[in-house]
Design a protein around this motif. Structure first.
Motif, PDB file in Angstrom:
ATOM      1  N   GLY A   1      70.190 -29.540 -15.970  1.00 49.97           N
ATOM      2  CA  GLY A   1      68.756 -30.026 -15.056  1.00 49.97           C
ATOM      3  C   GLY A   1      68.068 -30.912 -15.256  1.00 49.97           C
ATOM      4  N   ILE A   2      67.877 -31.694 -16.461  1.00 47.87           N
ATOM      5  CA  ILE A   2      67.707 -33.219 -16.164  1.00 47.87           C
ATOM      6  C   ILE A   2      68.657 -34.274 -15.349  1.00 47.87           C
ATOM      7  CG2 ILE A   2      67.696 -35.456 -18.000  1.00 47.87           C
ATOM      8  CD1 ILE A   2      64.926 -32.823 -18.562  1.00 47.87           C
ATOM      9  N   THR A   3      69.998 -34.316 -15.919  1.00 47.36           N
ATOM     10  CA  THR A   3      70.970 -34.827 -15.347  1.00 47.36           C
ATOM     11  C   THR A   3      71.310 -34.788 -13.734  1.00 47.36           C
ATOM     12  OG1 THR A   3      72.769 -33.930 -17.291  1.00 47.36           O
ATOM     13  CG2 THR A   3      73.463 -34.677 -15.479  1.00 47.36           C
ATOM     14  N   ILE A   4      71.020 -33.435 -13.443  1.00 47.03           N
ATOM     15  CA  ILE A   4      70.372 -33.855 -11.971  1.00 47.03           C
ATOM     16  C   ILE A   4      69.202 -34.071 -11.393  1.00 47.03           C
ATOM     17  CG2 ILE A   4      69.878 -31.680  -9.894  1.00 47.03           C
ATOM     18  CD1 ILE A   4      71.741 -29.595 -11.216  1.00 47.03           C
ATOM     19  N   ALA A   5      68.573 -33.834 -11.499  1.00 43.54           N
ATOM     20  CA  ALA A   5      67.408 -34.994 -11.899  1.00 43.54           C
ATOM     21  C   ALA A   5      67.551 -36.159 -12.038  1.00 43.54           C
ATOM     22  CB  ALA A   5      65.902 -34.505 -12.464  1.00 43.54           C
ATOM     23  N   MET A   6      68.427 -36.540 -12.614  1.00 37.40           N
ATOM     24  CA  MET A   6      68.881 -38.015 -13.195  1.00 37.40           C
ATOM     25  C   MET A   6      69.557 -38.164 -11.737  1.00 37.40           C
ATOM     26  SD  MET A   6      70.843 -39.687 -15.689  1.00 37.40           S
ATOM     27  CE  MET A   6      72.058 -38.949 -15.461  1.00 37.40           C
TER      28      MET A   6
ATOM     29  N   ALA B   1      69.594 -37.331  -8.939  1.00 42.17           N
ATOM     30  CA  ALA B   1      68.951 -37.443  -7.524  1.00 42.17           C
ATOM     31  C   ALA B   1      67.920 -38.880  -7.273  1.00 42.17           C
ATOM     32  CB  ALA B   1      68.497 -35.778  -7.798  1.00 42.17           C
ATOM     33  N   VAL B   2      67.275 -39.206  -8.582  1.00 45.16           N
ATOM     34  CA  VAL B   2      66.433 -40.453  -8.589  1.00 45.16           C
ATOM     35  C   VAL B   2      67.547 -41.108  -8.198  1.00 45.16           C
ATOM     36  CG1 VAL B   2      65.278 -41.592  -9.568  1.00 45.16           C
ATOM     37  CG2 VAL B   2      64.538 -39.377  -9.803  1.00 45.16           C
TER      38      VAL B   2
ATOM     39  N   ILE C   1      57.519 -35.530 -10.885  1.00 46.16           N
ATOM     40  CA  ILE C   1      59.200 -35.249 -11.956  1.00 46.16           C
ATOM     41  C   ILE C   1      59.022 -34.999 -13.443  1.00 46.16           C
ATOM     42  CG2 ILE C   1      60.759 -36.913 -12.490  1.00 46.16           C
ATOM     43  CD1 ILE C   1      60.644 -37.962  -9.482  1.00 46.16           C
TER      44      ILE C   1
ATOM     45  N   GLY D   1      57.155 -31.554 -13.599  1.00 46.05           N
ATOM     46  CA  GLY D   1      58.957 -30.774 -14.042  1.00 46.05           C
ATOM     47  C   GLY D   1      59.657 -30.535 -14.718  1.00 46.05           C
ATOM     48  N   ILE D   2      60.176 -31.482 -15.057  1.00 47.86           N
ATOM     49  CA  ILE D   2      60.845 -31.613 -16.486  1.00 47.86           C
ATOM     50  C   ILE D   2      59.647 -30.982 -18.047  1.00 47.86           C
ATOM     51  CG2 ILE D   2      61.904 -33.764 -18.867  1.00 47.86           C
ATOM     52  CD1 ILE D   2      62.452 -35.832 -15.957  1.00 47.86           C
TER      53      ILE D   2
END
Length: 294
Positions: free
Chosen positions: A46-51, A53-54, A97, A100-101
């Protein structure tokens, strides 16, 4: 128990269902073998996907600004000093963000302290306790619930490895920690001399072994096999030669092993090796019969 005798006994414990250890060029973590490590992997994904995306959003904004507001496309630059909407967006967006994390992060932290949060039908009465003491440069394991069964676990030197294929260099030990599959293990960790660290990647474990302080965590092995870890706190000249090996067996095999380990540890490992080999043959025979039936 001599190193040679230990190596011979452990050499019989080969051909396990799974051997989790570092592999060349690995990018992700070792395959999860516990509920906690499963949560860690999902959180990491999840963190990788968020990273990503940012990074993509910021890259798109930079590209847009470079094209839309370069000197050729915008010869008269704007004299705007501020924009309330932009200020609100770039303040709220990082806050949202981070919130959410934080939600899965706190969920993971709470689960690491309380198995009841993720282990179905958790029964504290069925939890077993193992105390791991870090010493320069080996581990001592004490089975507190089984009449004080205790032994040292030391790395096998090259000359003592009887089966190099199944006894990986710098990871194989003379006496493995034996635990039953599907059982919550309460792990207590302490240091006897300097600070060590008990780390088992497949279980999502990393706990400091501090002299005079008893730290505690838990794990539940979901699959049979042998899992390798290492001391991950610089603890002296032989820090790199202080591996951890945990073998996960069936509850029946564990009960037989721990009962015999009280009086004769080498014999207990030999009997366990024989039981594992017998089960492996039976499983192979069952698979062959099933395939033939099809």
């Amino acid at each position: 128990m001599t190193a040679a005798a230990s190596a011979a006994a452990m050499g019989g414990l080969t051909g396990a269902a799974l051997a989790a250890q570092p592999t060349p060029w690995a990018v992700w973590s070792q395959a999860a073998a516990s509920p906690i490590q499963g949560m860690i992997e999902r959180f990491n994904l999840g963190i990788t996907i968020a990273m990503v995306a940012v990074v993509l959003v910021v890259l798109a904004l930079i590209a847009y600004v470079a094209v839309r507001f370069n000197r050729k496309a915008n010869p008269v630059p704007s004299r705007t000093s501020h924009n309330t909407m932009i200020e609100v967006v770039w303040t709220l967006a990082p806050i949202l963000i981070l919130i959410g994390i934080s939600v899965p992060s706190f969920s993971l932290l709470f689960a690491q302290a309380d198995p009841a949060r993720i282990v179905q039908d958790y029964d504290p009465a069925k939890t077993m306790t193992i105390k791991a003491t870090g010493l320069q440069w080996y581990w001592n394991y004490e089975y507190s619930d089984h009449d004080g069964v205790a032994f040292d676990s030391t790395m096998l030197e090259d000359k003592d490895r009887t089966d190099p294929v199944n006894q990986p260099r710098l990871l194989a030990v003379d006496n493995e920690m034996i635990v039953p599959v599907g059982t919550v293990v309460r792990l207590q960790v302490i240091g006897a001399d300097v600070i060590h660290s008990f780390a088992m990647p497949s279980f999502g474990l990393k706990l400091d072994a501090v002299p005079g302080r008893l730290n505690e965590t838990w794990f539940l092995a979901e699959r049979e096999g042998v899992y390798y870890g290492q001391c991950s706190e610089l603890c002296g000249i032989n820090h790199a030669f202080m591996p951890i090996a945990i073998r996960v067996v069936t509850p029946e095999q564990f009960q037989t092993w721990v009962a015999q380990a009280k009086d004769d540890l080498p014999a207990a490992y030999k009997a366990l090796a024989a039981a594992i080999a017998k089960d492996k043959v039976a499983q192979a025979h069952g698979t062959a019969v099933e395939v033939a039936a099809r």
